[in-house]
Design a protein around this motif. Structure first.
Motif, mmCIF file in Angstrom:
data_model
loop_
_atom_site.group_PDB
_atom_site.id
_atom_site.type_symbol
_atom_site.label_atom_id
_atom_site.label_comp_id
_atom_site.label_asym_id
_atom_site.label_seq_id
_atom_site.Cartn_x
_atom_site.Cartn_y
_atom_site.Cartn_z
ATOM 1 N N ASP A 122 0.839 -1.204 0.000
ATOM 2 C CA ASP A 122 0.000 0.000 0.000
ATOM 3 C C ASP A 122 0.872 1.252 0.000
ATOM 4 O OD1 ASP A 122 -2.149 -1.667 0.035
ATOM 5 O OD2 ASP A 122 -2.676 -1.321 2.141
ATOM 6 N N ALA A 123 1.959 1.224 0.808
ATOM 7 C CA ALA A 123 2.846 2.389 0.896
ATOM 8 C C ALA A 123 3.549 2.632 -0.434
ATOM 9 C CB ALA A 123 3.864 2.180 2.007
ATOM 10 N N ARG A 124 3.942 1.536 -1.109
ATOM 11 C CA ARG A 124 4.613 1.683 -2.408
ATOM 12 C C ARG A 124 3.682 2.329 -3.431
ATOM 13 N NH1 ARG A 124 6.725 3.007 -6.216
ATOM 14 N NH2 ARG A 124 8.057 1.888 -7.705
ATOM 15 N N LEU A 125 2.443 1.920 -3.450
ATOM 16 C CA LEU A 125 1.481 2.483 -4.382
ATOM 17 C C LEU A 125 1.193 3.936 -4.033
ATOM 18 C CD1 LEU A 125 -0.522 2.198 -6.722
ATOM 19 C CD2 LEU A 125 -2.195 1.263 -5.113
ATOM 20 N N ALA A 126 1.062 4.234 -2.714
ATOM 21 C CA ALA A 126 0.805 5.602 -2.289
ATOM 22 C C ALA A 126 1.941 6.526 -2.694
ATOM 23 C CB ALA A 126 0.578 5.655 -0.774
ATOM 24 N N ARG A 127 3.196 6.032 -2.596
ATOM 25 C CA ARG A 127 4.340 6.844 -2.965
ATOM 26 C C ARG A 127 4.340 7.148 -4.464
ATOM 27 N NH1 ARG A 127 7.755 3.918 -0.846
ATOM 28 N NH2 ARG A 127 8.664 2.823 -2.653
ATOM 29 N N ALA A 128 4.017 6.136 -5.267
ATOM 30 C CA ALA A 128 3.974 6.342 -6.725
ATOM 31 C C ALA A 128 2.897 7.367 -7.109
ATOM 32 C CB ALA A 128 3.709 5.016 -7.420
ATOM 33 N N ILE A 129 1.758 7.313 -6.397
ATOM 34 C CA ILE A 129 0.690 8.286 -6.654
ATOM 35 C C ILE A 129 1.145 9.683 -6.265
ATOM 36 C CG2 ILE A 129 -1.634 9.008 -5.943
ATOM 37 C CD1 ILE A 129 -2.331 6.006 -5.710
ATOM 38 N N ALA A 130 1.790 9.788 -5.111
ATOM 39 C CA ALA A 130 2.250 11.085 -4.623
ATOM 40 C C ALA A 130 3.294 11.683 -5.553
ATOM 41 C CB ALA A 130 2.784 10.943 -3.203
ATOM 42 N N ASP A 131 4.157 10.831 -6.147
ATOM 43 C CA ASP A 131 5.207 11.329 -7.036
ATOM 44 C C ASP A 131 4.636 12.000 -8.280
ATOM 45 O OD1 ASP A 131 7.111 10.460 -5.292
ATOM 46 O OD2 ASP A 131 7.536 8.587 -6.360
ATOM 47 N N LEU A 132 3.466 11.545 -8.730
ATOM 48 C CA LEU A 132 2.856 12.157 -9.907
ATOM 49 C C LEU A 132 2.211 13.495 -9.576
ATOM 50 C CD1 LEU A 132 1.326 9.049 -11.687
ATOM 51 C CD2 LEU A 132 2.969 10.635 -12.668
ATOM 52 N N GLY A 133 1.905 13.714 -8.344
ATOM 53 C CA GLY A 133 1.380 14.995 -7.902
ATOM 54 C C GLY A 133 0.064 15.344 -8.558
ATOM 55 N N PRO A 134 -0.063 16.602 -9.074
ATOM 56 C CA PRO A 134 -1.335 17.031 -9.657
ATOM 57 C C PRO A 134 -1.660 16.382 -11.010
ATOM 58 C CG PRO A 134 0.337 18.733 -9.909
ATOM 59 C CD PRO A 134 0.952 17.689 -9.038
ATOM 60 N N ARG A 135 -0.681 15.630 -11.549
ATOM 61 C CA ARG A 135 -0.946 15.004 -12.848
ATOM 62 C C ARG A 135 -1.817 13.759 -12.748
ATOM 63 N NH1 ARG A 135 4.684 13.933 -15.455
ATOM 64 N NH2 ARG A 135 5.197 13.518 -13.266
ATOM 65 N N ILE A 136 -2.020 13.233 -11.561
ATOM 66 C CA ILE A 136 -2.822 12.015 -11.403
ATOM 67 C C ILE A 136 -4.152 12.335 -10.723
ATOM 68 C CG2 ILE A 136 -1.797 11.370 -9.178
ATOM 69 C CD1 ILE A 136 -2.045 8.421 -10.117
#
Length: 788
Positions: A122-136
């Motif tokens: 879950d943390a790995r997926l959350a980090r990937a989402i956060a890295d995209l920022g406003p683009r996701i």
């Protein structure tokens, strides 16, 4: 000069406008109005929506447009949000990282993830989402639960973080499960969230507004990737099947994952994400317009009205009708090509209803033009044929069957048609293909020969054939037949009338073949002279009323009288009422004659009431008057002038088969009943008074035709018919009168059958007013022979 030009252009329009509300044209316009109203009623209840959706499938097939290519769909054939298999979240995170590395424009994660037991995944997926920022943006899906409730599936906040959310509502579906219209945004807990389709296109909108989804884009031309291509498991990341840099990417499950299938016009097992991708492509291309049912219906109604008003000839009208129908598929195809959704079903229904109404009217006219007893076409059909074929040569021949009514009285009902058909067989002795038309005691046909002498010679030969009697129903019947001839030139209708008039002037002994004078002036003089004679006869009292009593069988008392019109000409003697009434109709004096008879009858009724005889007065009204509300004013004015109580007045409608519009007639009769008068149906049981008129029109009384009453003692069929009509009258709660009773011994049978009132020679012949007053003073058991 300018005014002259304008007047010349306006003249045809003004002429057409004057005839707009007359005859067949008004009938067609009325059918257009009815078809439009029915179609709009169907639109109000969305009854034809499934048909529209089927047509939209066709539009989607024929459009075949290319998508923008700016939206890439990344799919997985495996359920990525299964909490029992959290390892898949690492693959999703890797794919998001790769999209970030490739410089993706926007990412929409169309898979809701709830928290699993593997915190690292879950943390790995959350980090990937956060890295995209406003683009996701994370997609929340709204589903319909098993009991119809709305279920919202969303990504857990611990995984989503501050990422933007959009909504995809899977409950926005129609009859076949297709998503034809979607919302720009959705409101939940007081918060407005953009829809996935609007977010893909980058547009804003009101939650209450919707837009059409255009499925005209080829599904195989939408760029697609497998998730494994981005996560690095399938092949080198430099060999991606679709470019993602700067583009919009939607990540979702394919149609192979349970619960992710969505039917679309071009792909029945498509991934559910495709609906929103198509929505985004529609908004990007601007293909969100639609023409609603009323607009399309109005367009086709206008086309049909133009076809009707400006097409004079039948062939022109059929060409215009065909062109109007062909516009429908052409419009559907054109709208598909430019990306406009078309609600065509209501316009098609409108055209179908109009066609059905016109077909019914044509069928009704064909039935009206056929003699029901013989199956032969009527004289009106001969007139229509001469006009349709533009016949201008030859002769019209009208044969008059002498003593026709007397012969029919002696024959059984099923032998009457056979009698006429045997006459027709003799007329066809020289030409087996001769088309003969039948109308009452007239038979007519067209002869192509222009030589009048030759036609007369041929008719002399036919008269010789008719010298031998005809065998009908086991009886030998003598036949007398005479002929009227009119040359066909000018107006066929007028020449047909001239031939009929000539036939009426014939006699077996002195003038068996009469030739109408050439030209239409003779026909005009006939009408003018007849009109003058009728008016003069009414002023001189040569046309007068006699009264036949109506007896109540229970009390054996006179309860009413029927006013019958008679004409005694000083020069010609007694003129048959049937003949002069028919000629009166042709001369356009029927309304004047009706007013005269009605006034005489109501004045006589008022005198009877003054003498203490509170009986009803019946007056015959021609069915031809039931097409105009003026007859109501006529009756009301006469009642006011004579001060006769309307509740004692009965109007007997004759020849109901000639009523052209039952709806209009019912309105007029109901208006008459509102005055207080009663409505009676005359001569019920024969062709002119049928069950359709009895059912559709408001009658208070029904009169059984004399043909059945006179034969009730000797014919079981006549007895059964009288009993059935009487039972029908009782069931309808109306008075049943048996007319034409000649034998007093038949009274018990009429009572047993259920007749309430009778009239006929068994009680009294028609009486003058003075004799009627004397008759009223007699006791029921006294003889009537001295006053009849």
């Amino acid at each position: 000069m300018g005014k002259t030009r304008i007047s010349r252009l306006a003249a045809p329009v003004l002429v057409r406008g004057r005839s707009l509300f007359s005859g067949r044209l008004f009938e067609r316009l009325r059918h257009v109005l009815w078809a439009a109203l029915i179609s709009l009623a169907l639109y109000a209840v969305f009854l034809l929506q499934p048909i529209d959706q089927f047509l939209w499938l066709f539009q989607s097939r024929v459009a075949d447009r290319n998508p923008t290519g700016d939206v890439v769909f990344v799919s997985s054939n495996e359920a990525l949000n299964d909490t029992d298999n959290p390892q898949t979240r690492f693959r999703v995170a890797a794919a998001l990282d790769e999209l970030d590395r490739q410089g993706v424009g926007k990412v929409f994660l169309d898979i809701p993830f709830s928290t699993s037991e593997n915190a690292a995944a879950d943390a790995r997926l959350a980090r990937a989402i956060a890295d995209l920022g406003p683009r996701i943006s994370l997609v929340d899906r709204i589903l319909e639960g098993p009991t119809g409730e709305r279920i919202r599936r969303t990504t857990s906040p611990t995984i989503a973080g501050p990422a933007t959310r959009v909504v995809s509502d899977q409950t926005d579906r129609d009859w076949y499960g297709f998503a034809w219209r979607l919302h720009y945004a959705y409101q939940n807990d007081g918060r407005v969230t953009r829809s996935l389709g609007a977010a893909i296109a980058g547009v804003e909108g009101n939650p209450n507004e919707t837009f059409s989804v255009d499925y005209g884009f080829a599904v195989d031309r939408i760029p697609t990737l497998q998730l494994d291509e981005l996560s690095g498991n399938a092949r080198s990341l430099s060999e991606l099947a679709a470019e993602v840099t700067g583009k919009t990417v939607v990540i979702g499950h394919s149609g192979l994952v349970a619960g992710s299938q969505q039917p679309m016009p071009r792909k029945m097992d498509a991934a559910v994400s495709y609906v929103d991708i198509y929505a985004g492509e529609s908004l990007k291309a601007g293909h969100t317009g639609s023409l609603r049912g009323p607009i399309v219906l109005s367009f086709f109604a206008a086309l049909l009205l133009i076809s009707i008003v400006f097409s004079r000839a039948r062939r022109q009208r059929w060409v215009a009708y065909s062109a109007t129908v062909l516009v429908a598929p052409a419009l559907l195809y054109a709208a598909a090509k430019i990306g406009i959704r078309l609600e065509l079903s209501y316009a098609l229904t409108f055209l179908a209803i109009y066609a059905a109404l016109r077909s019914r009217m044509r069928w009704k006219r064909r039935v009206e033009m056929v003699n029901q007893e013989t199956g032969l076409a009527k004289l009106r059909a001969l007139e229509a044929r001469l006009i349709r074929d533009s016949v201008t040569n030859g002769h019209i021949v009208i044969a008059k069957i002498q003593n026709y009514e007397r012969v029919l009285k002696t024959l059984r009902a099923d032998d009457k048609g056979s009698y006429v058909l045997k006459l027709v067989d003799r007329l066809r002795a020289a030409d087996s293909n001769l088309v003969v038309y039948s109308d009452g005691h007239h038979l007519g046909w067209h002869v192509a020969n222009d030589d009048t002498d030759a036609v007369v010679e041929h008719l002399e030969g036919l008269r010789a054939i008719f010298a031998a009697p005809i065998q009908v129903g086991g009886f030998s019947v003598d036949v007398g037949i005479t002929f009227g001839i009119a040359g066909v030139e000018g107006d066929p209708s007028a020449r047909l009338a001239a031939a009929v008039a000539a036939a009426e002037e014939t006699s077996e002994a002195h003038n068996p073949i009469a030739i109408a004078e050439t030209g239409s002036q003779t026909d005009l003089l006939w009408d003018i002279s007849l009109r003058a004679r009728i008016d003069d006869a009414m002023e001189a009292g040569e046309i007068y009323c006699v009264y036949q009593p109506k007896i109540d069988l229970q009390s054996n008392a006179v309860v009413g009288v029927e006013a019958l019109v008679r004409w005694h000409d000083p020069a010609r003697g007694f003129i048959s009422p049937m003949h002069f009434i028919q000629q009166c109709e042709k001369a356009g004096r029927m309304e004047h004659l009706t007013r005269y008879v009605l006034q005489s009858a109501c004045s006589a009724g008022q005198l009877l009431h003054f003498r203490g005889h509170m009986i009803s007065m019946s007056v015959n009204i021609s069915a031809t008057l039931l097409s105009d509300m003026r007859v109501v004013g006529l009756v009301r004015n006469v009642l006011q002038a004579t001060r006769f109580d309307p509740c004692f007045l009965t109007l007997e409608i004759t020849e109901t088969a000639r009523i052209s519009d039952h709806e209009v007639a019912a309105t007029i009769l109901n208006e008459l009943r509102s005055i207080g008068v009663r409505i009676s149906m005359d001569d019920f049981g024969v062709g002119a008074a049928n069950y359709e008129a009895f059912y559709e029109l408001p009658f208070d009384e029904i009169k059984i035709d004399r043909m059945f009453v006179a034969n009730i003692a000797k014919d079981p069929k006549a007895r059964a018919i009288v009993a059935s009509i009487a039972a029908m009258g009782r069931g309808a709660r109306i008075t049943v009168v048996a007319e034409g009773l000649e034998n007093p011994q038949d009274i018990p049978m009429l009572q047993e059958a259920g007749c309430q009132q009778v009239q006929g020679f068994a009680f009294s012949r028609p009486l003058s007013l003075s004799n009627l007053l004397e008759y009223q003073e007699l006791a029921p058991e006294q003889t009537l022979s001295n006053i009849v």
